[in-house]
Scaffold this active site. Sequence first.
Site, PDB file in Angstrom:
ATOM      1  N   LYS A 134       0.843  -1.204   0.000  1.00 43.33           N
ATOM      2  CA  LYS A 134       0.000   0.000   0.000  1.00 43.33           C
ATOM      3  C   LYS A 134       0.872   1.246   0.000  1.00 43.33           C
ATOM      4  O   LYS A 134       1.627   1.475   0.942  1.00 43.33           O
ATOM      5  CB  LYS A 134      -0.893   0.046   1.247  1.00 43.33           C
ATOM      6  CG  LYS A 134      -1.917   1.185   1.145  1.00 43.33           C
ATOM      7  CD  LYS A 134      -2.631   1.438   2.440  1.00 43.33           C
ATOM      8  CE  LYS A 134      -1.898   2.386   3.339  1.00 43.33           C
ATOM      9  NZ  LYS A 134      -1.692   3.739   2.777  1.00 43.33           N
TER      10      LYS A 134
ATOM     11  N   GLU B   5      10.633   0.524   9.918  1.00 42.37           N
ATOM     12  CA  GLU B   5      11.566   1.619   9.638  1.00 42.37           C
ATOM     13  C   GLU B   5      10.834   2.897  10.007  1.00 42.37           C
ATOM     14  O   GLU B   5       9.917   3.319   9.303  1.00 42.37           O
ATOM     15  CB  GLU B   5      11.930   1.643   8.145  1.00 42.37           C
ATOM     16  CG  GLU B   5      12.557   0.378   7.622  1.00 42.37           C
ATOM     17  CD  GLU B   5      14.029   0.254   7.985  1.00 42.37           C
ATOM     18  OE1 GLU B   5      14.612   1.240   8.474  1.00 42.37           O
ATOM     19  OE2 GLU B   5      14.593  -0.833   7.793  1.00 42.37           O
TER      20      GLU B   5
ATOM     21  N   CYS C 131      13.500  10.672   6.768  1.00 39.56           N
ATOM     22  CA  CYS C 131      13.554  10.075   8.116  1.00 39.56           C
ATOM     23  C   CYS C 131      14.939  10.247   8.731  1.00 39.56           C
ATOM     24  O   CYS C 131      15.067  10.409   9.936  1.00 39.56           O
ATOM     25  CB  CYS C 131      13.186   8.606   8.033  1.00 39.56           C
ATOM     26  SG  CYS C 131      14.087   7.766   6.730  1.00 39.56           S
TER      27      CYS C 131
ATOM     28  N   GLU D 114      10.484  14.900  15.808  1.00 37.29           N
ATOM     29  CA  GLU D 114      10.745  14.936  14.359  1.00 37.29           C
ATOM     30  C   GLU D 114       9.803  15.965  13.728  1.00 37.29           C
ATOM     31  O   GLU D 114       8.592  15.862  13.848  1.00 37.29           O
ATOM     32  CB  GLU D 114      10.460  13.542  13.794  1.00 37.29           C
ATOM     33  CG  GLU D 114      10.876  13.396  12.368  1.00 37.29           C
ATOM     34  CD  GLU D 114      10.565  12.000  11.822  1.00 37.29           C
ATOM     35  OE1 GLU D 114       9.494  11.457  12.137  1.00 37.29           O
ATOM     36  OE2 GLU D 114      11.395  11.484  11.068  1.00 37.29           O
TER      37      GLU D 114
HETATM   38  P1  NAD Z   1       2.487   7.484   8.717  1.00 39.97           P
HETATM   39  O1  NAD Z   1       2.938   6.535   9.766  1.00 39.97           O
HETATM   40  O2  NAD Z   1       1.399   8.422   9.028  1.00 39.97           O
HETATM   41  O3  NAD Z   1       2.004   6.684   7.431  1.00 39.97           O
HETATM   42  C1  NAD Z   1       2.808   5.707   6.811  1.00 39.97           C
HETATM   43  C2  NAD Z   1       1.930   4.715   6.098  1.00 39.97           C
HETATM   44  O4  NAD Z   1       1.173   3.975   7.057  1.00 39.97           O
HETATM   45  C3  NAD Z   1       0.911   5.343   5.143  1.00 39.97           C
HETATM   46  O5  NAD Z   1       0.817   4.520   4.004  1.00 39.97           O
HETATM   47  C4  NAD Z   1      -0.378   5.289   5.963  1.00 39.97           C
HETATM   48  O6  NAD Z   1      -1.540   5.250   5.171  1.00 39.97           O
HETATM   49  C5  NAD Z   1      -0.213   3.997   6.734  1.00 39.97           C
HETATM   50  N1  NAD Z   1      -0.948   3.883   7.989  1.00 39.97           N
HETATM   51  C6  NAD Z   1      -1.450   4.886   8.781  1.00 39.97           C
HETATM   52  N2  NAD Z   1      -2.036   4.356   9.878  1.00 39.97           N
HETATM   53  C7  NAD Z   1      -1.904   2.999   9.787  1.00 39.97           C
HETATM   54  C8  NAD Z   1      -2.275   1.901  10.623  1.00 39.97           C
HETATM   55  N3  NAD Z   1      -2.916   2.086  11.783  1.00 39.97           N
HETATM   56  N4  NAD Z   1      -1.949   0.656  10.232  1.00 39.97           N
HETATM   57  C9  NAD Z   1      -1.281   0.436   9.078  1.00 39.97           C
HETATM   58  N5  NAD Z   1      -0.910   1.440   8.241  1.00 39.97           N
HETATM   59  C10 NAD Z   1      -1.202   2.697   8.597  1.00 39.97           C
HETATM   60  O7  NAD Z   1       3.805   8.216   8.246  1.00 39.97           O
HETATM   61  P2  NAD Z   1       3.947   9.313   7.110  1.00 39.97           P
HETATM   62  O8  NAD Z   1       3.503  10.608   7.667  1.00 39.97           O
HETATM   63  O9  NAD Z   1       3.360   8.839   5.843  1.00 39.97           O
HETATM   64  O10 NAD Z   1       5.540   9.302   6.886  1.00 39.97           O
HETATM   65  C11 NAD Z   1       6.390  10.035   7.622  1.00 39.97           C
HETATM   66  C12 NAD Z   1       7.105   9.169   8.642  1.00 39.97           C
HETATM   67  O11 NAD Z   1       7.787   8.093   8.009  1.00 39.97           O
HETATM   68  C13 NAD Z   1       8.172   9.940   9.365  1.00 39.97           C
HETATM   69  O12 NAD Z   1       8.084   9.714  10.737  1.00 39.97           O
HETATM   70  C14 NAD Z   1       9.473   9.364   8.807  1.00 39.97           C
HETATM   71  O13 NAD Z   1      10.549   9.475   9.663  1.00 39.97           O
HETATM   72  C15 NAD Z   1       9.099   7.973   8.527  1.00 39.97           C
HETATM   73  N6  NAD Z   1      10.009   7.378   7.535  1.00 39.97           N
HETATM   74  C16 NAD Z   1      10.934   6.460   7.961  1.00 39.97           C
HETATM   75  C17 NAD Z   1      11.832   5.889   7.063  1.00 39.97           C
HETATM   76  C18 NAD Z   1      12.838   4.891   7.527  1.00 39.97           C
HETATM   77  O14 NAD Z   1      13.391   4.187   6.686  1.00 39.97           O
HETATM   78  N7  NAD Z   1      13.114   4.785   8.797  1.00 39.97           N
HETATM   79  C19 NAD Z   1      11.777   6.245   5.723  1.00 39.97           C
HETATM   80  C20 NAD Z   1      10.831   7.175   5.317  1.00 39.97           C
HETATM   81  C21 NAD Z   1       9.942   7.734   6.246  1.00 39.97           C
END
Ligand code: NAD
Length: 477
Positions: free
Chosen positions: A180, A254, A288, A385
């Site tokens: 997804k 991650e 991230c 963050e």
């Molecule tokens: P988010 O956690 O809000 O969403 C990430 C994904 O999870 C989206 O596809 C979202 O639709 C889905 N999601 C939301 N709630 C969910 C649930 N309850 N169960 C399953 N899936 C769910 O994060 P975001 O705002 O999209 O991304 C930013 C974050 O991602 C930042 O904190 C960043 O640091 C992190 N990030 C980490 C890495 C890494 O490799 N460590 C890489 C990129 C981004």
Amino acid sequence: MTFEYAPAPESRAIVDIKPSYGLFVNGEFVDGTGTAFKTINPATEEVLAEVAEASEADVDEAVKAARRAYTRVWSKMSGAERAKYLYRIARIIQERGRELAVLESIDNGKPIKESRDVDIPVVAAHFFYYAGWADKLEHSGYGSTPLGVAGQVIPWNFPLLMLAWKIAPALACGNTVVLKPAETTPLTALLFAEICQQADLPPGVVNIVTGAGETGRAIVSHPDVDKVAFTGSTEVGKAIARAVAGTDKKVTLELGGKAANIVFDDAPIDQAVEGIVDGIFFNQGHVCCAGSRLLVQESVADELLERLKRRMSTLRMGDPLDKNTDIGAINSGEQLMRIRELSEVGDAEGAERWEVACDLPTKGFWFPPTLFTGVSQAHRIAREEIFGPVLSVLTFRTPSEAIEKANNTPFGLSAGVWTDKGSRILSMANRLRAGVVWANTFNKFDPTSPFGGYKESGYGREGGRHGLEAYLKGADI
Ligand code: NAD
């Protein structure tokens, strides 16, 4: 002095955005049974397309297709045969690189020079790299038995790159996937689905279901998913860890970061300034592993800050499709609100804000490159963050103080060290609690190098030989 550049916009005529998209299940685009949502261009707020919101029943269909493809075709195929498909996908990504880069910039808001020169080439490199592993898994140290069906959920900051990090190793190891993309950036994943068709990938090996949190929840909690791979916020990562606790699903997370970029007084200052700018303003700071905390040795702090501000004033912000643009749009109105809120907290806590003076476009979501000085470790802008183009500056006197401040965070994803001394780099790298430590550089990504975090930045590694562990049952010892 900054020279004025004539606009050099990349043509968007190369992409064909359809008015609406269904789900990619069992090798075909199908209508979902749920509702639809709109994806917009964050630089203009123009609606780009309507995208299906996958329901629990749709996710179930996708998991069934993935299971069928796993048992009947993909897990039976030799590694060398699987590699042929991965090489083919990698080559098509290269051939269609310009189209993918333009689409990524339109849907995400990132500058074309980043999607063209970083995102898409690294995506292709990931598929090439893991294609090379597919017939050599018995030498990986993790065995060669796949897990089954992988449920993968990714964020919006590097939409296609995060897809590649998830899909390439999973397929190389013989797993099938249901992935997804994030709700604000679904379009390149849907174009990737077309590339799977073009590569004649057997139906069901890759399934792409679009939607928001509820769809993600349905994937990670589906009983027939053997492996959950999530990249996103620490908050959602914790919810997923709770959801899969007590099941026999294998999980990698991650999550977020708050990296320290540490500059010593013997560092080449102009080079460090470039690294600081790259560390926090690359991809609008939606990274991230962004170097969002600058730790600078007190004796060079004034000089460094002066040069940094001068350099920041030359950054060009605006149309993501203009090849001169350094800083594009913030990905969504929601993210812009979060960046504004945390920056206001910085003001209220007494830090001093400095931002680049520039005219922001009237439409779309924009935030100027910003830095805060006078930041203490207790400030929220030093702890949380922000995920935007905002740098918090702290100072230190000794290497031990730098280590103590750098490690004083719930996260542990990355760090940077700038110094002339190789011995100091090694000693700092040993003491920094971060999955990746860059020395005299920052934000460099390579498929051969493992990436991942400590503490609240998650667990498991993606990339390199280590990245195979997440998709294999383990060596029989
Ligand atoms: P988010 O956690 O809000 O969403 C990430 C994904 O999870 C989206 O596809 C979202 O639709 C889905 N999601 C939301 N709630 C969910 C649930 N309850 N169960 C399953 N899936 C769910 O994060 P975001 O705002 O999209 O991304 C930013 C974050 O991602 C930042 O904190 C960043 O640091 C992190 N990030 C980490 C890495 C890494 O490799 N460590 C890489 C990129 C981004």
